[in-house]
Scaffold this motif. Structure first.
Motif, PDB file in Angstrom:
ATOM      1  N   ASP A  55       1.781   7.198  -6.481  1.00  0.00           N
ATOM      2  CA  ASP A  55       0.890   8.633  -6.368  1.00  0.00           C
ATOM      3  C   ASP A  55       1.370  10.301  -6.040  1.00  0.00           C
ATOM      4  O   ASP A  55       1.338  11.133  -6.695  1.00  0.00           O
ATOM      5  CB  ASP A  55      -0.654   8.578  -5.437  1.00  0.00           C
TER       6      ASP A  55
ATOM      7  N   GLN B   6      -4.349   3.072  -9.557  1.00  0.00           N
ATOM      8  CA  GLN B   6      -3.937   3.552  -8.816  1.00  0.00           C
ATOM      9  C   GLN B   6      -5.426   2.404  -8.405  1.00  0.00           C
ATOM     10  O   GLN B   6      -5.486   1.428  -7.387  1.00  0.00           O
ATOM     11  CB  GLN B   6      -4.418   4.974  -7.431  1.00  0.00           C
ATOM     12  N   ALA B   7      -6.260   2.617  -8.623  1.00  0.00           N
ATOM     13  CA  ALA B   7      -7.646   1.873  -8.016  1.00  0.00           C
ATOM     14  C   ALA B   7      -7.527   0.324  -8.618  1.00  0.00           C
ATOM     15  O   ALA B   7      -7.292  -0.537  -7.833  1.00  0.00           O
ATOM     16  CB  ALA B   7      -8.621   1.798  -8.827  1.00  0.00           C
TER      17      ALA B   7
ATOM     18  N   VAL C  88      -3.921  -5.468  -4.323  1.00  0.00           N
ATOM     19  CA  VAL C  88      -3.641  -5.120  -3.390  1.00  0.00           C
ATOM     20  C   VAL C  88      -4.609  -6.750  -2.396  1.00  0.00           C
ATOM     21  O   VAL C  88      -4.831  -7.665  -1.350  1.00  0.00           O
ATOM     22  CB  VAL C  88      -2.851  -4.430  -2.668  1.00  0.00           C
ATOM     23  N   MET C  89      -5.752  -5.955  -2.811  1.00  0.00           N
ATOM     24  CA  MET C  89      -6.735  -6.327  -1.973  1.00  0.00           C
ATOM     25  C   MET C  89      -7.013  -8.321  -2.721  1.00  0.00           C
ATOM     26  O   MET C  89      -7.009  -9.092  -0.795  1.00  0.00           O
ATOM     27  CB  MET C  89      -8.224  -6.101  -2.222  1.00  0.00           C
TER      28      MET C  89
ATOM     29  N   LEU D 290      -5.046  -0.959  -5.834  1.00  0.00           N
ATOM     30  CA  LEU D 290      -5.399  -1.507  -4.772  1.00  0.00           C
ATOM     31  C   LEU D 290      -6.208  -3.098  -4.510  1.00  0.00           C
ATOM     32  O   LEU D 290      -6.468  -3.566  -4.287  1.00  0.00           O
ATOM     33  CB  LEU D 290      -6.209  -0.153  -4.767  1.00  0.00           C
TER      34      LEU D 290
ATOM     35  N   ILE E  73       1.932   1.711  -3.682  1.00  0.00           N
ATOM     36  CA  ILE E  73       0.675   2.623  -4.110  1.00  0.00           C
ATOM     37  C   ILE E  73       1.164   3.816  -3.844  1.00  0.00           C
ATOM     38  O   ILE E  73       0.991   4.573  -4.787  1.00  0.00           O
ATOM     39  CB  ILE E  73      -0.455   1.820  -4.389  1.00  0.00           C
TER      40      ILE E  73
ATOM     41  N   VAL F 132       0.953  -1.298   0.024  1.00  0.00           N
ATOM     42  CA  VAL F 132       0.212  -0.220   0.277  1.00  0.00           C
ATOM     43  C   VAL F 132       0.655   1.249  -0.113  1.00  0.00           C
ATOM     44  O   VAL F 132       0.690   2.352  -0.897  1.00  0.00           O
ATOM     45  CB  VAL F 132      -0.877   0.238   1.053  1.00  0.00           C
TER      46      VAL F 132
END
Length: 111
Positions: free
Chosen positions: A31, A83-84, A90-91, A87, A27, A24
């Motif tokens: 950004d 970025q979405a 990563v989830m 993520l 990421i 995280v």
């Protein structure tokens, strides 16, 4: 001076990607680096002028180029979608692993 601060932002994001072990945080660092690149592009694009090129009775003003604004908006949207997507990845990794540290994930997934 402003260019130096923007370049420092890009470097902070770059070193965050290299040095941080949490996914995280990587990421977030990406950004920050993307924001620095966009800010640098805005600084360079505004060197010629700061006034909006709107039809009027004003003559001989240094107008800002409107083309970089469209490119920057596109870069922001693409950065948000990347970025979405990261993520979501990563989830999915967090569902299978108890931690988000890269060294622990590599240890758990190597045969």
């Amino acid at each position: 001076m402003l260019e130096a601060f923007v370049f420092g932002t890009v470097l902070c994001g770059f070193f965050g990607i290299i040095l941080k072990k949490n996914l995280v945080m990587k990421i977030v660092s990406m950004d920050v680096m993307s924001t620095g690149v966009i800010a640098y592009y805005v600084v360079i694009a505004s060197l010629n002028g700061l006034f909006t090129p709107i039809m009027g009775d004003v003559k001989n003003r240094a107008f800002a180029d409107p083309v970089p604004q469209g490119i920057i908006l596109t870069a922001i949207v693409i950065g948000f979608s990347i970025q979405a997507l990261m993520l979501v990845g990563v989830m999915k990794l967090a569902r299978d692993n108890p931690t988000l540290e890269t060294s622990e994930i590599e240890k758990n997934n190597t045969p």
